[in-house]
Write an enzyme that holds these catalytic residues in place. Structure first.
Site, PDB file in Angstrom:
ATOM      1  N   GLU A   1      20.200 -30.550 120.582  1.00 12.89           N
ATOM      2  CA  GLU A   1      21.010 -29.514 120.190  1.00 12.89           C
ATOM      3  C   GLU A   1      21.079 -27.783 120.524  1.00 12.89           C
ATOM      4  O   GLU A   1      21.107 -27.979 121.005  1.00 12.89           O
ATOM      5  CB  GLU A   1      21.597 -29.248 118.377  1.00 12.89           C
ATOM      6  CG  GLU A   1      21.822 -28.400 117.934  1.00 12.89           C
ATOM      7  CD  GLU A   1      21.125 -27.837 116.472  1.00 12.89           C
ATOM      8  OE1 GLU A   1      20.591 -28.583 115.748  1.00 12.89           O
ATOM      9  OE2 GLU A   1      22.522 -27.505 115.502  1.00 12.89           O
TER      10      GLU A   1
ATOM     11  N   HIS B   1      25.565 -31.944 106.249  1.00  8.13           N
ATOM     12  CA  HIS B   1      24.479 -32.042 105.027  1.00  8.13           C
ATOM     13  C   HIS B   1      24.830 -31.307 103.504  1.00  8.13           C
ATOM     14  O   HIS B   1      25.433 -30.547 103.893  1.00  8.13           O
ATOM     15  CB  HIS B   1      22.947 -30.878 106.264  1.00  8.13           C
ATOM     16  CG  HIS B   1      22.653 -31.106 107.334  1.00  8.13           C
ATOM     17  ND1 HIS B   1      21.240 -31.785 107.585  1.00  8.13           N
ATOM     18  CD2 HIS B   1      24.008 -31.302 107.961  1.00  8.13           C
ATOM     19  CE1 HIS B   1      21.765 -31.400 108.469  1.00  8.13           C
ATOM     20  NE2 HIS B   1      22.037 -31.728 109.668  1.00  8.13           N
TER      21      HIS B   1
ATOM     22  N   ASP C   1      28.390 -30.542 110.260  1.00  5.60           N
ATOM     23  CA  ASP C   1      27.281 -30.685 109.987  1.00  5.60           C
ATOM     24  C   ASP C   1      27.120 -29.501 108.401  1.00  5.60           C
ATOM     25  O   ASP C   1      27.004 -30.240 107.888  1.00  5.60           O
ATOM     26  CB  ASP C   1      26.882 -29.470 110.839  1.00  5.60           C
ATOM     27  CG  ASP C   1      25.692 -29.146 111.956  1.00  5.60           C
ATOM     28  OD1 ASP C   1      24.812 -30.448 111.258  1.00  5.60           O
ATOM     29  OD2 ASP C   1      25.316 -28.734 112.248  1.00  5.60           O
ATOM     30  N   ASP C   2      27.216 -28.093 108.523  1.00  7.25           N
ATOM     31  CA  ASP C   2      27.200 -27.626 107.091  1.00  7.25           C
ATOM     32  C   ASP C   2      28.063 -27.269 106.847  1.00  7.25           C
ATOM     33  O   ASP C   2      28.574 -25.853 107.536  1.00  7.25           O
ATOM     34  CB  ASP C   2      25.744 -26.543 107.483  1.00  7.25           C
ATOM     35  CG  ASP C   2      24.373 -27.069 107.599  1.00  7.25           C
ATOM     36  OD1 ASP C   2      24.229 -28.570 107.054  1.00  7.25           O
ATOM     37  OD2 ASP C   2      24.520 -27.364 109.149  1.00  7.25           O
TER      38      ASP C   2
HETATM   39  N1  HPA Z   1      20.051 -28.991 113.181  1.00  5.38           N
HETATM   40  C1  HPA Z   1      19.251 -29.331 111.996  1.00  5.38           C
HETATM   41  N2  HPA Z   1      18.571 -28.655 111.360  1.00  5.38           N
HETATM   42  C2  HPA Z   1      20.080 -28.708 110.233  1.00  5.38           C
HETATM   43  C3  HPA Z   1      21.025 -28.674 110.573  1.00  5.38           C
HETATM   44  C4  HPA Z   1      21.045 -28.795 112.011  1.00  5.38           C
HETATM   45  O1  HPA Z   1      22.714 -28.581 112.361  1.00  5.38           O
HETATM   46  N3  HPA Z   1      22.005 -28.438 109.696  1.00  5.38           N
HETATM   47  C5  HPA Z   1      20.957 -28.510 108.450  1.00  5.38           C
HETATM   48  N4  HPA Z   1      19.784 -28.839 108.807  1.00  5.38           N
HETATM   49 ZN    ZN Z   2      23.129 -31.194 111.741  1.00  3.82          ZN
END
Ligand code: HPA
Ligand code: ZN
Length: 316
Positions: free
Chosen positions: A197, A16, A275-276
């Protein structure tokens, strides 16, 4: 091993852009716009990055994104990430952006998109990094709002290759977005979605059967459903797994509990992603390194994971 993993050519398929906003850049942009952050300094902000679940993270992530206001801000954010890709031999990236996070606070869609796409173009020309942008809908908002976002994006259809689905998972199943995904696919876009997740395996089934996704983002809860495991293996549906994210958000208590290598050895097409990274303590190489340290990932396994990421690209 770190240097060897770093040198391995790889693609990143679950990233993201808003999640690459490092505390230093957040403070710099806050200063650029005269915004006061509710943290004394970079160190205090980093200290706040301790989460018990996805929602606790998302609350800080959306708050952090408030400093992103101009085309230049989005360019700077994306460019900083691409420099990291260069450093870690990420030769190809398919990042997400969340337009609603910005349009809902009055930032025009074009401002966001122009800044990102200009940086991605420069990334290809100056750094040799190929990319394909994914427009992600926020699942805690309504399908009607997702439709509005998609219509806003259509005039810029050449700027993105797929639609995605992210944000708070539990209570917002893929089925909620079936019609807007149908519409996006009818316009020629590929589809991906976060599923499994925090949400149950049934959300992965829905993403496959109702949204017709070509990849599952996360998907680690698939192990709870043997029939689903067979589907993923038989059809070689890629999972974009994010080990550091999963431990920071307590999907797994500890990296030693992570199931990515079990999935790999069973024949699931798993990939490693960050991811982040600004929030979870590392980019792709750090994710690979954590698998080596905590799970004993071998060089052969790392090569297969990297090859999977190249094979699972949407854009060649
Ligand atoms: N999951 C869901 N939404 C998100 C994530 C994630 O890992 N990272 C940024 N938005
Ligand atoms: Zn994500």
């Amino acid at each position: 091993m770190y240097d060897w993993l770093n040198a391995l050519p790889k693609a990143e398929l679950h990233l993201h852009l808003e999640g690459t906003l490092e505390p230093e850049l957040m403070f710099m942009l806050a200063e650029r716009h005269g915004v006061r952050l509710p943290f004394a300094d970079v160190e205090a902000l980093r200290q706040a990055y301790s989460f018990n679940n996805l929602q606790e993270f998302l609350d800080l992530y959306y708050q952090g994104a408030d400093v992103l206001r101009t085309e230049q801000d989005f360019y700077d954010l994306t460019w900083a990430y691409l420099l990291k890709c260069k450093e870690q031999n990420v030769v190809h990236t398919e990042p997400f952006f969340d337009p609603q996070t910005h349009t809902d606070r009055g930032i025009p869609f074009e401002v966001v998109l122009n800044g990102i796409t200009q940086a991605l173009k420069d990334g290809e020309q100056k750094l040799g990094i190929k990319s394909g942008l994914i427009l992600s809908f926020l699942r805690h908002l309504s399908e009607e709002e997702a439709f509005k976002t998609f219509e806003q994006a259509l005039p810029f259809r050449d700027a993105f290759v797929a639609v995605g689905l992210d944000s708070s998972e539990v209570g917002h199943p893929p089925s909620k977005f079936k019609r807007v995904f149908d519409r996006a696919r009818s316009e020629g876009f590929a589809a991906v979605a976060h599923a499994g997740e925090e949400g149950p395996p049934s959300y992965i089934w829905e993403a496959l059967d109702l949204l017709n996704v070509v990849r599952i983002d996360h998907g680690v809860r698939a192990v709870e459903d043997e029939r689903l495991m067979h589907r993923l293996i038989d059809q070689q549906i890629p999972l974009t797994v994010c080990p550091l994210s999963n431990t920071k958000l307590r999907v797994f208590d500890d990296m030693s509990q992570h199931n990515i290598l079990t999935l790999l050895e069973r024949g699931v097409k798993v990939t490693v992603n960050s991811d982040d990274p600004a929030y979870f303590g590392g980019y792709v190489t750090e994710n690979f390194a954590a698998l080596h340290e905590s799970l004993g990932m071998t060089e052969a396994q790392a090569k297969r994971l990297a090859q999977n990421s190249l094979d699972a690209r949407l854009v060649i």
